[in-house]
Design a protein around this motif. Structure first.
Motif, PDB file in Angstrom:
ATOM      1  N   LEU A 140       6.795  14.344  42.550  1.00 50.91           N
ATOM      2  CA  LEU A 140       6.715  12.999  42.190  1.00 50.91           C
ATOM      3  C   LEU A 140       5.724  12.570  41.094  1.00 50.91           C
ATOM      4  N   ASN A 141       5.002  13.663  40.657  1.00 51.66           N
ATOM      5  CA  ASN A 141       3.833  13.479  39.600  1.00 51.66           C
ATOM      6  C   ASN A 141       4.284  14.361  38.506  1.00 51.66           C
ATOM      7  N   SER A 142       5.635  14.601  38.144  1.00 53.21           N
ATOM      8  CA  SER A 142       6.158  15.373  36.901  1.00 53.21           C
ATOM      9  C   SER A 142       6.840  14.440  36.204  1.00 53.21           C
ATOM     10  N   SER A 143       6.858  14.754  34.881  1.00 49.39           N
ATOM     11  CA  SER A 143       7.548  14.033  33.906  1.00 49.39           C
ATOM     12  C   SER A 143       7.263  14.762  32.577  1.00 49.39           C
ATOM     13  N   SER A 144       8.417  14.442  31.695  1.00 48.40           N
ATOM     14  CA  SER A 144       8.321  14.989  30.365  1.00 48.40           C
ATOM     15  C   SER A 144       7.768  13.719  29.264  1.00 48.40           C
ATOM     16  N   LYS A 145       7.164  12.834  29.809  1.00 54.78           N
ATOM     17  CA  LYS A 145       6.776  11.772  29.063  1.00 54.78           C
ATOM     18  C   LYS A 145       5.358  11.305  29.655  1.00 54.78           C
ATOM     19  N   ARG A 146       4.341  11.487  28.710  1.00 59.97           N
ATOM     20  CA  ARG A 146       2.913  11.288  28.931  1.00 59.97           C
ATOM     21  C   ARG A 146       2.512  10.000  29.582  1.00 59.97           C
ATOM     22  N   GLU A 147       3.275   8.980  29.098  1.00 65.91           N
ATOM     23  CA  GLU A 147       3.241   7.821  29.603  1.00 65.91           C
ATOM     24  C   GLU A 147       3.597   7.427  30.833  1.00 65.91           C
ATOM     25  N   ASN A 148       4.277   8.333  31.527  1.00 62.05           N
ATOM     26  CA  ASN A 148       4.622   8.321  32.843  1.00 62.05           C
ATOM     27  C   ASN A 148       3.776   9.081  34.004  1.00 62.05           C
ATOM     28  N   ILE A 149       2.781   9.396  33.169  1.00 58.10           N
ATOM     29  CA  ILE A 149       1.868  10.507  34.366  1.00 58.10           C
ATOM     30  C   ILE A 149       1.054   9.427  35.236  1.00 58.10           C
ATOM     31  N   LYS A 150       1.057   9.867  36.351  1.00 56.07           N
ATOM     32  CA  LYS A 150       0.467   8.975  37.357  1.00 56.07           C
ATOM     33  C   LYS A 150      -0.831   9.505  37.815  1.00 56.07           C
ATOM     34  N   THR A 151      -1.175  10.665  37.881  1.00 57.85           N
ATOM     35  CA  THR A 151      -2.219  11.468  38.273  1.00 57.85           C
ATOM     36  C   THR A 151      -3.252  11.807  37.120  1.00 57.85           C
ATOM     37  N   LYS A 152      -4.541  12.310  37.578  1.00 58.91           N
ATOM     38  CA  LYS A 152      -5.379  12.650  36.441  1.00 58.91           C
ATOM     39  C   LYS A 152      -4.962  13.597  35.398  1.00 58.91           C
TER      40      LYS A 152
ATOM     41  N   PHE B 249       4.954  17.861  31.859  1.00 59.41           N
ATOM     42  CA  PHE B 249       3.717  17.738  32.516  1.00 59.41           C
ATOM     43  C   PHE B 249       3.898  17.948  34.101  1.00 59.41           C
ATOM     44  N   SER B 250       3.159  18.734  34.876  1.00 58.78           N
ATOM     45  CA  SER B 250       3.068  18.779  36.247  1.00 58.78           C
ATOM     46  C   SER B 250       2.128  19.219  36.915  1.00 58.78           C
ATOM     47  N   THR B 251       1.861  19.404  38.173  1.00 54.11           N
ATOM     48  CA  THR B 251       0.874  19.516  38.935  1.00 54.11           C
ATOM     49  C   THR B 251       1.259  20.811  39.683  1.00 54.11           C
ATOM     50  N   ALA B 252       0.073  21.363  40.214  1.00 55.97           N
ATOM     51  CA  ALA B 252       0.279  22.769  41.035  1.00 55.97           C
ATOM     52  C   ALA B 252       1.022  22.236  42.394  1.00 55.97           C
ATOM     53  N   GLU B 253       0.748  21.119  43.056  1.00 63.18           N
ATOM     54  CA  GLU B 253       1.322  20.504  44.054  1.00 63.18           C
ATOM     55  C   GLU B 253       2.866  20.385  43.720  1.00 63.18           C
TER      56      GLU B 253
ATOM     57  N   SER C 115      15.505  11.326  32.070  1.00 61.22           N
ATOM     58  CA  SER C 115      15.996  10.792  32.999  1.00 61.22           C
ATOM     59  C   SER C 115      16.971  11.752  33.988  1.00 61.22           C
ATOM     60  N   LEU C 116      17.442  12.844  33.148  1.00 62.24           N
ATOM     61  CA  LEU C 116      18.162  13.966  33.732  1.00 62.24           C
ATOM     62  C   LEU C 116      17.047  14.712  34.844  1.00 62.24           C
ATOM     63  N   LEU C 117      15.792  14.983  34.399  1.00 65.09           N
ATOM     64  CA  LEU C 117      14.877  15.594  35.050  1.00 65.09           C
ATOM     65  C   LEU C 117      14.649  14.909  36.366  1.00 65.09           C
ATOM     66  N   GLN C 118      14.189  13.530  36.163  1.00 64.07           N
ATOM     67  CA  GLN C 118      13.905  12.622  37.423  1.00 64.07           C
ATOM     68  C   GLN C 118      15.090  12.765  38.428  1.00 64.07           C
ATOM     69  N   ASP C 119      16.163  12.465  37.912  1.00 60.67           N
ATOM     70  CA  ASP C 119      17.282  12.176  38.919  1.00 60.67           C
ATOM     71  C   ASP C 119      17.844  13.473  39.475  1.00 60.67           C
ATOM     72  N   LYS C 120      17.781  14.857  38.847  1.00 61.78           N
ATOM     73  CA  LYS C 120      18.450  15.913  39.127  1.00 61.78           C
ATOM     74  C   LYS C 120      17.450  17.039  39.853  1.00 61.78           C
ATOM     75  N   ILE C 121      16.133  16.744  39.649  1.00 61.43           N
ATOM     76  CA  ILE C 121      15.129  18.060  39.952  1.00 61.43           C
ATOM     77  C   ILE C 121      13.916  17.157  40.548  1.00 61.43           C
ATOM     78  N   PHE C 122      13.114  16.288  39.817  1.00 53.41           N
ATOM     79  CA  PHE C 122      11.738  15.762  40.293  1.00 53.41           C
ATOM     80  C   PHE C 122      12.033  15.061  41.417  1.00 53.41           C
ATOM     81  N   THR C 123      13.004  13.991  41.492  1.00 50.78           N
ATOM     82  CA  THR C 123      12.909  13.432  42.746  1.00 50.78           C
ATOM     83  C   THR C 123      13.759  14.198  43.982  1.00 50.78           C
TER      84      THR C 123
END
Length: 372
Positions: free
Chosen positions: A224-236, A263-267, A211-219
């Motif tokens: 939008l395609n970064s997460s520390s939880k595998r179940e939240n991955i949206k792209t391939k 988990f993240s993407t080059a984009e 939640s900290l990552l999403q609120d303070k950094i990723f958003t």
């Protein structure tokens, strides 16, 4: 400079020698107008010995302009692929995000860098020496690389951190902790220290690390395609490969997620690099500020290693490695250049140094372009 890059592969377990891989053919020549001949040759030479199904997803940032380059080995040929949206484990590059969370806490006056971590916990750490938040972020805490109650001989080597939970971490801190040296006196890379930092920031915020990552950094940075939880991955999700080129499981970091769970993407990472050029962003500028001198060629900020480039400018850098992935990221803030390399090359592959070397070599080519 290059010898310092290969010294910090984040999460290696042990030495491993893989089977011989036949060198591939070059199928990427004349496919990338955004690469010069030298860069194409560097890319091919770095990847030609990796196993079949190896992918590299690269962001090349020149003066804030982003070019994406993707390659994949199919049978005997290195071929172009559009994979900037594909997801990879980034391993220890996660530590940059953990340190960025710390910087955000400091900017919002929730704590100070030199505060003792003991003062924010509801249990007592069994050591007379006190550790600060800054020391966790710059690897001078005196903590070992891993906790003593995480026995790598007994864990599942395909997923070594998955069973190391909050209870085990608290047991370590309250009963088993032993520092290798007095905090603040020596640099010693510690996955444990970064894991504790992520755990404690989440505890202070009464939140989760994700939640900290999403609120303070990723958003905030449009990741939008970064997460520390595998179940939240949206792209391939690109499958990780072991040193023999076989599919290998992803790693679950449990309570030590601050050390390597993202988990993240080059984009997405390219957006984070662009943010590093904003001198008005106090939290990011704080992570880039030197906090400890390691040697004449390298210092460390919060998470970022700071290296002298060949033209005497500074690079901020980090890499990462897990059982099925390797990554490397370098940024020249002054010149607004950056290199991001994500791959599904195992950190135990015998050619693993090629990833960091390619990152260095690409950065050198950008410096050469700047001189023209």
């Amino acid at each position: 400079m290059k010898k310092y890059f290969s010294a910090f592969i984040g999460l290696l377990l042990s030495s491993f020698t893989n089977g011989q891989t036949t060198e591939a053919k070059n199928g990427i020549e004349n496919n990338y107008k955004n690469l010069n001949n030298k860069q194409v040759k560097l890319l091919f030479n770095a990847t030609k010995s990796f196993p079949n199904n190896t992918q590299l997803s690269i962001a090349l940032i020149r003066n804030k302009k982003i070019d994406f380059i993707g390659v994949k080995r199919l049978n005997d040929t290195i071929k172009p692929i559009e994979n900037q949206k594909y997801t990879f484990e980034i391993g220890s590059i996660t530590k940059i995000f953990t340190a960025t969370l710390l910087a955000d806490f400091v900017e919002k006056q929730k704590l100070n860098l030199d505060d003792y971590i003991q003062d924010y916990l509801d249990f007592k750490i069994k050591t007379e020496s006190k550790i600060t938040f800054k020391q966790l972020a710059n690897h001078t805490s005196g903590l070992p690389r891993l906790p003593s109650n995480l026995n790598l001989w007994l864990v599942d080597h395909d997923n070594p951190y998955k069973d190391y939970n909050k209870e085990k971490l608290i047991t370590y801190l309250t009963k088993e902790i032993k520092l290798n040296q007095e905090p603040g006196t020596k640099y010693e890379y510690s996955n444990l220290g970064a894991g504790i930092l992520g755990f404690e920031l989440a505890t202070i915020a009464n939140s989760s690390f994700e939640s900290l990552l999403q609120d303070k950094i990723f958003t905030k940075y449009n990741m939008l395609n970064s997460s520390s939880k595998r179940e939240n991955i949206k792209t391939k999700l690109v499958k990780g490969l072991n040193p023999k080129g076989k599919d290998t499981p992803n790693w679950d970091f449990n309570v030590l997620e601050g050390a390597g769970a993202v988990f993240s993407t080059a984009e997405d990472l390219a957006q984070f690099v662009l943010a590093q050029f904003n001198y008005q962003n106090n939290a990011l500028m704080l992570t880039q500020k030197p906090t400890f001198k390691i040697n004449e060629a390298m210092s460390i900020g919060l998470g970022w290693h700071i290296l002298k480039s060949e033209d005497s400018s500074e690079l901020i850098w980090h890499n990462g490695g897990t059982g099925g992935y390797t990554s490397s990221m370098a940024v020249n803030v002054k010149k607004k250049n950056g290199i991001i390399i994500l791959s599904n090359v195992s950190a135990l592959n015998k050619k693993i140094a090629n990833i960091d070397q390619l990152c260095i070599d690409f950065m050198k080519t950008l410096e050469e372009e700047d001189k023209k």
